[in-house]
Scaffold this motif. Structure first.
Motif, mmCIF file in Angstrom:
data_model
loop_
_atom_site.group_PDB
_atom_site.id
_atom_site.type_symbol
_atom_site.label_atom_id
_atom_site.label_comp_id
_atom_site.label_asym_id
_atom_site.label_seq_id
_atom_site.Cartn_x
_atom_site.Cartn_y
_atom_site.Cartn_z
ATOM 1 N N VAL A 113 0.963 -1.289 -0.156
ATOM 2 C CA VAL A 113 0.016 0.106 -0.024
ATOM 3 C C VAL A 113 0.937 1.157 -0.023
ATOM 4 C CG1 VAL A 113 -1.641 1.290 1.361
ATOM 5 C CG2 VAL A 113 -2.027 -1.216 0.887
ATOM 6 N N PHE A 114 1.821 1.157 0.637
ATOM 7 C CA PHE A 114 2.812 2.357 0.760
ATOM 8 C C PHE A 114 3.599 2.827 -0.441
ATOM 9 C CE2 PHE A 114 6.744 4.522 1.351
ATOM 10 C CZ PHE A 114 6.653 5.616 2.094
ATOM 11 N N CYS A 130 11.023 1.310 3.886
ATOM 12 C CA CYS A 130 10.177 2.092 2.638
ATOM 13 C C CYS A 130 10.328 3.278 2.467
ATOM 14 C CB CYS A 130 8.578 1.779 2.974
ATOM 15 S SG CYS A 130 8.100 0.101 2.583
ATOM 16 N N LEU A 131 10.391 4.266 3.694
ATOM 17 C CA LEU A 131 10.760 5.674 3.886
ATOM 18 C C LEU A 131 11.920 6.077 3.367
ATOM 19 C CD1 LEU A 131 8.919 6.213 7.434
ATOM 20 C CD2 LEU A 131 8.359 7.255 5.112
ATOM 21 N N VAL A 132 13.254 5.154 3.276
ATOM 22 C CA VAL A 132 14.308 5.280 2.596
ATOM 23 C C VAL A 132 14.020 5.198 1.164
ATOM 24 C CG1 VAL A 132 16.701 4.606 2.139
ATOM 25 C CG2 VAL A 132 15.787 4.631 4.410
ATOM 26 N N ILE A 176 5.379 7.374 16.893
ATOM 27 C CA ILE A 176 5.045 8.615 16.520
ATOM 28 C C ILE A 176 5.496 9.092 15.125
ATOM 29 C CG2 ILE A 176 4.751 10.979 17.132
ATOM 30 C CD1 ILE A 176 4.843 9.957 20.009
ATOM 31 N N ALA A 177 7.148 8.849 14.934
ATOM 32 C CA ALA A 177 7.767 9.493 13.964
ATOM 33 C C ALA A 177 7.131 8.945 12.606
ATOM 34 C CB ALA A 177 9.257 9.358 14.088
ATOM 35 N N ILE A 178 7.005 7.641 12.442
ATOM 36 C CA ILE A 178 6.702 6.768 11.435
ATOM 37 C C ILE A 178 5.304 7.265 10.659
ATOM 38 C CG2 ILE A 178 6.308 4.776 10.430
ATOM 39 C CD1 ILE A 178 8.746 3.565 12.014
#
Length: 177
Positions: free
Chosen positions: A21-22, A76-78, A127-129
């Motif tokens: 999904v991301f 995934c964020l990288v 919280i950050a993610i």
């Protein structure tokens, strides 16, 4: 299989769904999946302790599921350029070191309980993610760019180093066994 263990397995099964999904760029849906999975982490532990449903499976798989969820999200964020790779390497490194220490300790009948700094690390990551996934929403709506996503990511990184150092110092006897 008891409910806490089912929640843990559900969290693990949510990881590939979250990733798909991301990476399809449905960030709000990905954030919801991540938050629901993170919520099961808190919920399964509370249920297991309250109803005396703690199992060896849960002791092993619950923290592993938590780490897999966080690492999948960070990687995934990288991939999308939202997080620097070196930050994730530090976070991953800490997790591998502490997991290894816990395995060595467990083989000798020693339990390394989570410390306060480790719990703070987990909360700041959780919280950050979602803030990173949602590109700082809802703070981006305030008209001034208060980068709460990056503030919490830096807090998580700092707590990663602090808690990792604390675990190593507190359990240094494991290195001489």
């Amino acid at each position: 299989m008891n409910l806490p263990n089912k929640l843990t397995i559900g969290r693990i099964l949510a990881i590939p769904v979250f990733i798909a999904v991301f990476l399809m760029d449905y960030r709000y849906a990905a954030a919801v999946i991540f938050l629901l999975a993170a919520f099961t982490d808190m919920l399964d532990g509370k249920i297991a302790r309250k109803y005396n449903l703690v199992t060896n499976f849960g002791k092993l798989m619950d923290p592993l599921a938590d780490k897999l969820l966080v690492m999948a999200a960070l990687i995934c964020l990288v991939e999308t350029g939202d997080v620097a790779g070196w930050m994730v390497v530090i976070i991953l490194g800490r997790e591998f070191i502490i997991t290894g220490m816990r395995q060595v300790a467990a083989a000798q009948g020693i339990v390394i309980a989570a410390g306060t700094t480790g719990k703070i690390k987990t909360v700041t990551q959780m919280i950050a993610i979602p803030l990173l996934i949602l590109e700082n929403w809802p703070f981006s709506l305030l008209g001034f760019s208060l980068p709460m996503d990056m503030i919490f990511l830096w807090l998580a990184l700092i707590m990663t180093v602090v808690s990792g150092t604390e675990y190593i110092v507190r359990n240094k006897q494991l290195f001489s066994m």
